[in-house]
Design a protein around this motif. Structure first.
Motif, PDB file in Angstrom:
ATOM      1  N   PRO A 141       0.836  -1.195   0.000  1.00 54.28           N
ATOM      2  CA  PRO A 141       0.000   0.000   0.000  1.00 54.28           C
ATOM      3  C   PRO A 141       0.873   1.248   0.000  1.00 54.28           C
ATOM      4  N   ARG A 142       0.392   2.291  -0.653  1.00 50.36           N
ATOM      5  CA  ARG A 142       1.208   3.510  -0.691  1.00 50.36           C
ATOM      6  C   ARG A 142       0.342   4.719  -0.361  1.00 50.36           C
ATOM      7  N   PRO A 143       0.993   5.778   0.130  1.00 50.81           N
ATOM      8  CA  PRO A 143       0.243   7.024   0.290  1.00 50.81           C
ATOM      9  C   PRO A 143      -0.216   7.476  -1.098  1.00 50.81           C
ATOM     10  N   VAL A 144      -1.045   8.522  -1.157  1.00 47.16           N
ATOM     11  CA  VAL A 144      -1.677   8.818  -2.443  1.00 47.16           C
ATOM     12  C   VAL A 144      -0.718   9.219  -3.571  1.00 47.16           C
ATOM     13  N   ILE A 145       0.257  10.044  -3.297  1.00 54.47           N
ATOM     14  CA  ILE A 145       1.174  10.457  -4.371  1.00 54.47           C
ATOM     15  C   ILE A 145       2.580   9.914  -4.114  1.00 54.47           C
ATOM     16  N   ASP A 146       3.006   9.948  -2.873  1.00 53.62           N
ATOM     17  CA  ASP A 146       4.362   9.501  -2.561  1.00 53.62           C
ATOM     18  C   ASP A 146       4.472   7.981  -2.630  1.00 53.62           C
ATOM     19  N   PRO A 147       5.693   7.481  -2.904  1.00 55.45           N
ATOM     20  CA  PRO A 147       5.888   6.023  -2.868  1.00 55.45           C
ATOM     21  C   PRO A 147       5.810   5.497  -1.437  1.00 55.45           C
ATOM     22  N   PRO A 148       5.653   4.174  -1.222  1.00 55.64           N
ATOM     23  CA  PRO A 148       5.641   3.640   0.141  1.00 55.64           C
ATOM     24  C   PRO A 148       6.912   4.056   0.897  1.00 55.64           C
ATOM     25  N   ASP A 149       6.779   4.340   2.212  1.00 60.63           N
ATOM     26  CA  ASP A 149       7.932   4.748   3.037  1.00 60.63           C
ATOM     27  C   ASP A 149       9.057   3.717   2.977  1.00 60.63           C
ATOM     28  N   ALA A 150       8.654   2.448   2.822  1.00 57.39           N
ATOM     29  CA  ALA A 150       9.657   1.372   2.856  1.00 57.39           C
ATOM     30  C   ALA A 150      10.728   1.560   1.773  1.00 57.39           C
TER      31      ALA A 150
END
Ligand code: HEM
Length: 410
Positions: A20-29
Motif C-alpha cells: 500500500p502507498r500514500p496517495v502520491i508519494d511512494p511507500p515509506d519502505a
C-alpha cells in the motif's frame, strides 16, 4: 535508522508486493530499502519472488544491462496483475533484435521535429477543450473528464490513424481502459478486459480497411500495414502495437495532466512563479515527471544471466523490479528528493524509463504537457481545487498513478 523503523521495514517485507502507498508519494519502505537493503528479494501478489532495486545508480545500471530481459515469456518474469497471453506480447515486452525492428519502424513518428509540427494542432485542440470547459454552466468541473482525458485521446487518434468519425467511440473505449485498471477490483478488471477486446476488434476493422487500400496512409497503423505487406511484422503485431500505444500513450499523459495540476495547486508559490514566468514551464514539467513518476509498476524485467548488483547476485531466471519511482526519490542523486522544486533541473530522471525501452513517445508527451499547462495557467488564472484533497479519489492500486476525478473551480 531507528529500531521502530527497522521493525516496520521487516513487517513490510513480510507483506506481498506491491505494498500500500500514500496517495502520491511512494511507500515509506522504499526510502528504508535504499538506506539498508537496496537490492532485496520479495514475494509478489502472484506468489512469485522478485528482486526490488531501489537506488538511482542501481536502477540505471539494471535498465541499461543487456543481460536483463523484458520478455514476458521467460519463466520468472514478474507478474503484478493483468498478464497478457503470449500472442498479445507487444514490443514493450520484447528484447533486441526483435524489439529493434519496431523501434526502427516507428521512431520517426516521435522525432522532435515531427512532434513539434503537431504543436499548432495540439494548441487548437487544447484551446477548444478549455473553451468548452469554461462554457459549462455548473461548478465544480471535473478536470479529468473535461481536459485530461480528451486531449491525449484525440492526439493519439491522429497519430494512430483512427477515422475521424470514430473518435467519440475511441475516446469512450480508451476512457474505459483508463478507469478499469484497478488490480484489486474484479469488476473494474472485467471492464478493463472488455475494453481491450473492444479496442482490438476496432483496430482489426481499421487495419482491414487499410489493407484493402493500395496506400494504407502514413499514420502508425498505415506504416504497420505496409510493414506487414513487406513481411517485417505480423497481423497480430499490428493489433498488439495499436493496443500498446493506447495503453502507454493515453493513460499516462492524462494522469500526468490531472496529477500535475493537483501538484501545482498544492504548491501555490511555485504556481505563481510559473504564471509570472511561463518560460519556467518546461523545467516544471520535468520536475513533475520526476516527483510523480506515475508509470512505475509497469517497468518489469527478468535476469537472462546472473547479475551482480548492489552487493547481491541475482540468479538467471529471477524477476527484477527496477523501481524508477524510488530512484527518482533517491536523496543521494536528488538532494531533498521528497520536495517538489521546479528549479531542480531534473532532466536525468527515469519517469520515461531508461535503456532500450525508454519511452518512444516522450517528445510527444512533453509537447502535449507543455501546451496543456501553459494554456491552463494562462487562461484560467484563478483555477483552484473545489474539494479538500482527502476527497479526491486517487488510483492507489493502479500500476499507473493518477486520480479518477479532479473537481476544480475558478
Ligand atoms: C507523461 C507521459 C508518459 C510517461 C510518464 C511514460 C512512461 C513510459 C515508461 C516509464 C516507459 C518504459 C517502460 C519500461 O521500460 O518497461 C514507456 C515506454 C513506452 N511508451 Fe511512454 N510514457 C508517456 C507517454 C507516452 C506517449 C505519449 C506515447 C505514445 C504516443 C508512449 C508510448 C510508449 C511506448 C510505445 C513504450 C514502449 C517502448 C519500448 O518498449 O521500446 N508513451 N513509457
Amino acid at each position: 535508522m531507528t529500531e521502530t523503523q527497522s521493525s516496520t521495514l521487516a513487517e513490510t517485507l513480510a507483506q506481498r508486493f506491491p505494498w500500500p502507498r500514500p496517495v502520491i508519494d511512494p511507500p515509506d519502505a522504499y526510502a528504508q530499502l535504499r538506506a539498508e537493503n537496496p537490492v532485496v528479494r520479495v514475494t509478489l501478489i502472484s506468489g512469485q519472488q522478485a528482486w526490488l532495486i531501489t537506488r538511482y545508480d542501481d536502477v540505471r545500471a539494471i535498465l541499461a544491462d543487456p543481460r536483463v530481459s523484458a520478455d514476458t515469456r521467460k519463466p520468472g518474469f514478474p507478474s503484478l496483475g493483468y498478464q497478457p497471453s503470449e500472442h498479445e506480447r507487444p514490443f514493450l515486452r520484447m528484447d533486441p533484435p526483435e524489439h529493434t525492428v519496431f523501434r526502427r519502424l516507428l521512431s520517426k513518428n516521435f522525432m522532435v521535429k515531427r512532434v513539434e509540427s503537431l504543436r499548432p494542432d495540439i494548441q487548437r485542440l487544447v484551446d477548444k477543450t478549455i473553451d468548452a470547459m469554461l462554457a459549462r454552466p455548473e461548478r465544480p468541473v471535473d478536470l479529468v473528464e473535461h481536459l485530461a482525458l480528451p486531449v491525449p485521446s484525440t492526439v493519439l487518434s491522429w497519430i494512430l490513424g483512427v477515422r475521424a468519425e470514430d473518435r467519440v467511440f475511441f475516446n469512450k473505449v480508451t476512457e474505459a481502459l483508463m478507469n478499469g485498471s484497478d488490480v484489486t477490483d474484479p469488476q473494474a478488471m472485467q471492464r478493463f478486459l472488455q475494453a481491450i477486446q473492444d479496442l482490438n476488434a476496432y483496430t482489426a476493422e481499421v487495419v482491414a480497411e487499410k489493407q484493402a487500400q493500395e496506400d494504407p496512409g502514413d499514420d502508425i497503423l498505415g506504416q504497420l500495414v505496409r510493414a506487414a505487406r513487406e513481411g517485417t511484422v505480423t497481423h497480430q503485431d499490428i493489433l498488439n502495437t495499436g493496443l500498446l500505444f493506447v495503453l502507454a500513450g493515453y493513460d499516462t499523459t492524462a494522469n500526468m495532466t490531472a496529477l500535475g495540476t493537483l501538484t501545482l495547486l498544492q504548491h501555490p508559490d511555485q504556481l505563481a512563479e510559473l504564471r509570472a514566468n511561463p518560460a519556467l514551464i518546461p523545467a516544471a514539467i520535468e520536475e513533475l515527471l520526476r516527483y510523480l513518476t506515475i508509470v512505475n509498476l509497469i517497468v518489469l524485467r527478468v535476469a537472462a544471466e546472473p547479475i551482480e548488483i548492489g552487493g547481491q547476485v541475482i540468479p538467471a531466471g529471477d524477476g527484477i523490479i527496477p523501481l524508477n519511482i524510488s530512484a527518482n526519490r533517491d536523496d543521494a542523486h536528488y538532494p531533498d528528493a521528497a520536495t517538489f522544486d521546479i528549479h531542480r533541473g531534473a532532466r536525468d530522471h527515469f519517469a520515461f524509463g531508461h535503456g532500450v525501452h525508454q519511452c518512444i513517445g516522450q517528445p510527444l508527451a512533453r509537447v502535449e504537457l507543455h501546451v496543456i499547462f501553459e494554456t491552463l495557467l494562462r487562461r484560467i488564472p484563478t483555477l483552484s481545487l473545489a474539494v479538500p484533497v482527502e476527497e479526491i479519489p486517487f488510483k492507489i492500486w493502479s500500476p499507473i498513478n493518477g486520480v479518477f476525478r479532479l473537481p476544480v473551480t475558478w
